[in-house]
Design a protein around this motif. Structure first.
Motif, PDB file in Angstrom:
ATOM      1  N   SER A  86       3.187  -1.608 -10.854  1.00  0.00           N
ATOM      2  CA  SER A  86       2.112  -0.912 -10.104  1.00  0.00           C
ATOM      3  C   SER A  86       2.839   0.435  -9.866  1.00  0.00           C
ATOM      4  O   SER A  86       3.717   0.966 -10.367  1.00  0.00           O
ATOM      5  CB  SER A  86       2.087  -1.542  -8.774  1.00  0.00           C
ATOM      6  N   GLY A  87       1.742   1.704  -9.370  1.00  0.00           N
ATOM      7  CA  GLY A  87       1.874   2.681  -9.101  1.00  0.00           C
ATOM      8  C   GLY A  87       3.242   2.713  -8.114  1.00  0.00           C
ATOM      9  O   GLY A  87       4.156   3.672  -8.177  1.00  0.00           O
ATOM     10  N   THR A  88       3.177   1.961  -7.066  1.00  0.00           N
ATOM     11  CA  THR A  88       4.253   2.036  -6.202  1.00  0.00           C
ATOM     12  C   THR A  88       5.539   1.846  -6.722  1.00  0.00           C
ATOM     13  O   THR A  88       6.603   2.456  -6.488  1.00  0.00           O
ATOM     14  CB  THR A  88       3.915   1.111  -5.223  1.00  0.00           C
ATOM     15  N   ILE A  91       6.723   4.738  -8.877  1.00  0.00           N
ATOM     16  CA  ILE A  91       7.280   5.907  -8.010  1.00  0.00           C
ATOM     17  C   ILE A  91       8.339   5.606  -7.383  1.00  0.00           C
ATOM     18  O   ILE A  91       9.436   6.193  -7.182  1.00  0.00           O
ATOM     19  CB  ILE A  91       6.056   6.102  -7.002  1.00  0.00           C
ATOM     20  N   TYR A 113       1.016   8.068   0.655  1.00  0.00           N
ATOM     21  CA  TYR A 113       0.124   6.938   0.377  1.00  0.00           C
ATOM     22  C   TYR A 113       0.651   5.662   1.140  1.00  0.00           C
ATOM     23  O   TYR A 113       2.043   5.189   0.936  1.00  0.00           O
ATOM     24  CB  TYR A 113       0.038   6.817  -1.189  1.00  0.00           C
ATOM     25  N   THR A 115       1.190   2.588   0.542  1.00  0.00           N
ATOM     26  CA  THR A 115       2.278   1.524   0.063  1.00  0.00           C
ATOM     27  C   THR A 115       3.532   2.163  -0.205  1.00  0.00           C
ATOM     28  O   THR A 115       4.576   1.297  -0.284  1.00  0.00           O
ATOM     29  CB  THR A 115       1.668   1.003  -1.200  1.00  0.00           C
ATOM     30  N   GLN A 167       2.084  14.625  -3.068  1.00  0.00           N
ATOM     31  CA  GLN A 167       1.081  13.863  -3.560  1.00  0.00           C
ATOM     32  C   GLN A 167       0.002  14.932  -3.864  1.00  0.00           C
ATOM     33  O   GLN A 167      -0.656  15.465  -3.090  1.00  0.00           O
ATOM     34  CB  GLN A 167       0.885  12.908  -2.438  1.00  0.00           C
ATOM     35  N   ASP A 202       3.992  12.657  -7.120  1.00  0.00           N
ATOM     36  CA  ASP A 202       3.060  11.319  -7.211  1.00  0.00           C
ATOM     37  C   ASP A 202       1.752  11.783  -7.817  1.00  0.00           C
ATOM     38  O   ASP A 202       1.179  12.488  -7.208  1.00  0.00           O
ATOM     39  CB  ASP A 202       2.928  10.827  -5.828  1.00  0.00           C
ATOM     40  N   CYS A 204      -0.675   9.926  -9.272  1.00  0.00           N
ATOM     41  CA  CYS A 204      -1.696   8.903  -9.299  1.00  0.00           C
ATOM     42  C   CYS A 204      -2.954   9.624  -8.921  1.00  0.00           C
ATOM     43  O   CYS A 204      -3.217  10.157  -8.288  1.00  0.00           O
ATOM     44  CB  CYS A 204      -1.429   7.621  -8.378  1.00  0.00           C
ATOM     45  N   TYR A 205      -3.768   8.985  -9.918  1.00  0.00           N
ATOM     46  CA  TYR A 205      -5.419   9.464  -9.927  1.00  0.00           C
ATOM     47  C   TYR A 205      -5.694  10.819 -10.268  1.00  0.00           C
ATOM     48  O   TYR A 205      -6.726  11.191 -10.458  1.00  0.00           O
ATOM     49  CB  TYR A 205      -5.974   9.361  -8.461  1.00  0.00           C
ATOM     50  N   LYS A 228      -4.766   3.080 -13.582  1.00  0.00           N
ATOM     51  CA  LYS A 228      -5.430   4.258 -13.171  1.00  0.00           C
ATOM     52  C   LYS A 228      -5.735   5.051 -14.355  1.00  0.00           C
ATOM     53  O   LYS A 228      -5.769   4.439 -15.532  1.00  0.00           O
ATOM     54  CB  LYS A 228      -4.954   5.028 -11.984  1.00  0.00           C
TER      55      LYS A 228
HETATM   56  C1  LIG Z   1      -2.535   4.056  -6.201  1.00  0.00           C
HETATM   57  C2  LIG Z   1      -1.688   5.365  -5.656  1.00  0.00           C
HETATM   58  C3  LIG Z   1      -0.257   4.713  -5.368  1.00  0.00           C
HETATM   59  C4  LIG Z   1       0.120   3.284  -5.590  1.00  0.00           C
HETATM   60  O1  LIG Z   1      -0.152   2.789  -6.762  1.00  0.00           O
HETATM   61  P1  LIG Z   1      -0.482   1.254  -6.764  1.00  0.00           P
HETATM   62  O2  LIG Z   1      -0.561   0.852  -8.207  1.00  0.00           O
HETATM   63  O3  LIG Z   1      -1.600   0.745  -5.701  1.00  0.00           O
HETATM   64  O4  LIG Z   1       0.755   0.657  -6.020  1.00  0.00           O
HETATM   65  C5  LIG Z   1       0.603   5.680  -4.927  1.00  0.00           C
HETATM   66  N1  LIG Z   1      -0.190   6.890  -4.709  1.00  0.00           N
HETATM   67  C6  LIG Z   1      -1.224   7.368  -4.879  1.00  0.00           C
HETATM   68  C7  LIG Z   1      -1.702   8.933  -4.698  1.00  0.00           C
HETATM   69  C8  LIG Z   1      -2.020   6.349  -5.346  1.00  0.00           C
HETATM   70  O5  LIG Z   1      -3.250   6.935  -5.296  1.00  0.00           O
END
Ligand SMILES: *Cc1c(COP(=O)(O)O)cnc(C)c1O
Length: 419
Positions: A86-88, A91, A113, A115, A167, A202, A204-205, A228
């Motif tokens: 996963s993203g978590t 990272i 975030y 998680t 982030q 980070d 993500c997105y 993502k």
């Molecule tokens: C989705 C996300 C994460 C974690 O990713 P997971 O796949 O949900 O574990 C971390 N930081 C940001 C900003 C995210 O959008």
């Protein structure tokens, strides 16, 4: 399918946002060309798609995938793997890879975030979190307007600060996402104070929402999830880390083991969807961003507060919409689910999701479980009742979902028609 009021609302929102939607197409063009050029430069061929088994030694497809990602992101190296769950995890792997006991991680963008809270952890938690391993942690809150607090950052950077974290995306918080320009500026600022600090993002997105990525703006290391943006809806699982070669290598030792790093790891049947997904990603990100702009335009027209607003520039996929009660939130999220191609018959309810601190309600009718380049909506059930919508593999699907959510809310008497 929809009554005249709802169809009228759709047409009005699209007319309003026409120029913004065209701008998104131009970003898609540039990013699409950039990705194709990298494929060409590395001579991506059919045989790269055949995945290895066992140890995965000499997996040329895996090596080329890393090179293509590194090129597109303007990084020295990349580690793109289905082994990141996963993203978590991705990272966490990057952070554990470069931090040592006695070092400190300083977040420059406030509370990270949800998680990641347990990855950072508490000293003595016995879970092997960063702090359990003796890595210090502090964070500098963002200013009221959501921008970084340069003054507080300058005084927070200490001799032990080894990594500063940024982030890019708003995540589950009501703040603007940081643009790549802002990230670059912040990077230059901290490097002037402490030249050897590692700037970690980070991402993500964020991927492909702008013309550049953070590693093209001076960032040392970044990480993101393949379910993502960069997975393009096709990658079945995984994550990526990109940045300076030595740092990516350190992260690779954490993913596998010291001495092994990125030289092993069977890719199984993941290479074709990872390559093809990366090829599609710029276009699909564009579809999702258009969907977010459309959603903002519609809900603003209905009198709700949105963030970003339809006309704001965007650096991530997330569209936050603020409602006034848990009822709105639930009606909205359930409406998004009703419009899905997969699991439209399922009615989402709030639940205690692992890693999250509040009950969360999620609409996720996706082909890849939890895939959030696919249209999804989540809302932690806590005041002030904000729903976060993201993704959409096709803009048409996004429109269907937004209109279904509006109809659902209208049926429950939750919409005040302002038309
Ligand atoms: C989705 C996300 C994460 C974690 O990713 P997971 O796949 O949900 O574990 C971390 N930081 C940001 C900003 C995210 O959008």
């Amino acid at each position: 399918m929809f009554d005249e009021r709802i169809m009228g609302l759709m047409e009005e929102a699209e007319a309003l946002a026409e120029d913004r939607l065209k701008q998104i197409d131009r970003i898609v063009d540039r990013n699409q060309w950039k990705v194709i050029r990298a494929f060409q430069q590395h001579k991506v061929s059919d045989f790269h798609f055949a995945g290895s088994t066992g140890y995965g030694y000499n997996d040329r497809g895996r090596e080329v995938l890393d090179l293509v990602y590194a090129d597109v992101f303007g990084a020295e190296a990349a580690l793109v793997r289905p082994h990141f769950v996963s993203g978590t995890h991705t990272i966490g792997t990057a952070l554990f890879g470069v931090l040592r006991p006695g070092d400190e991680l300083l977040m420059l963008t406030g509370r990270p975030y949800d998680t990641l809270h347990k990855v950072i952890g508490e000293p003595g938690d016995g879970k092997g979190s960063l702090r359990d391993w003796g890595v210090g942690y502090r964070e500098v809150a963002l200013l009221e307007d959501g921008s970084p607090d340069y003054e507080a950052i300058a005084s927070a950077i200490a001799p032990s600060t080894r990594v500063v974290g940024i982030q890019r995306s708003r995540g589950y918080s009501w703040r603007p996402s940081l643009t790549v320009d802002q990230i670059g500026q912040l990077t230059r600022f901290v490097k002037e104070i402490k030249p050897d600090v590692i700037v970690f993002v980070d991402n993500c997105y964020g991927e492909f929402t702008e013309l550049k990525e953070p590693t093209e703006a001076g960032v040392d290391l970044m990480a993101g999830s393949l379910i993502k943006n960069p997975g393009g809806g096709l990658a079945p699982t995984g994550g990526y880390i990109a940045g300076r070669r030595e740092l990516v290598e350190l992260a690779s030792y954490r993913l596998t083991a010291p001495g092994l790093g990125g030289e092993v790891g069977a890719m199984l049947d993941t290479l074709r969807p990872m390559f093809q997904g990366f090829f599609l990603a710029p276009h699909l990100v564009g579809q999702a961003v258009k969907g977010a702009v459309f959603a903002a335009a519609v809900f603003e027209r209905l009198g709700f507060v949105t963030h970003p607003q339809w006309n704001d520039s965007r650096t991530d996929l997330i569209q936050a919409i603020r409602f006034t009660a848990a009822d709105h939130l639930i009606a909205f999220v359930q409406g998004i689910q009703q419009a899905a191609a997969v699991d439209s018959h399922v009615v989402p309810e709030p639940w205690d999701m692992p890693g999250y601190e509040h009950p969360v309600i999620m609409a996720a009718g996706t082909f890849v479980q939890g895939g959030s380049l696919e249209l999804s909506a989540d809302a932690p059930i806590r005041e002030p009742y904000t729903a976060y919508m993201q993704g959409g593999l096709t803009y048409s699907h996004c429109k269907l979902a937004v209109m279904t959510a509006v109809r659902n809310m209208a049926d429950r008497g939750l919409v005040e028609w302002l038309l």
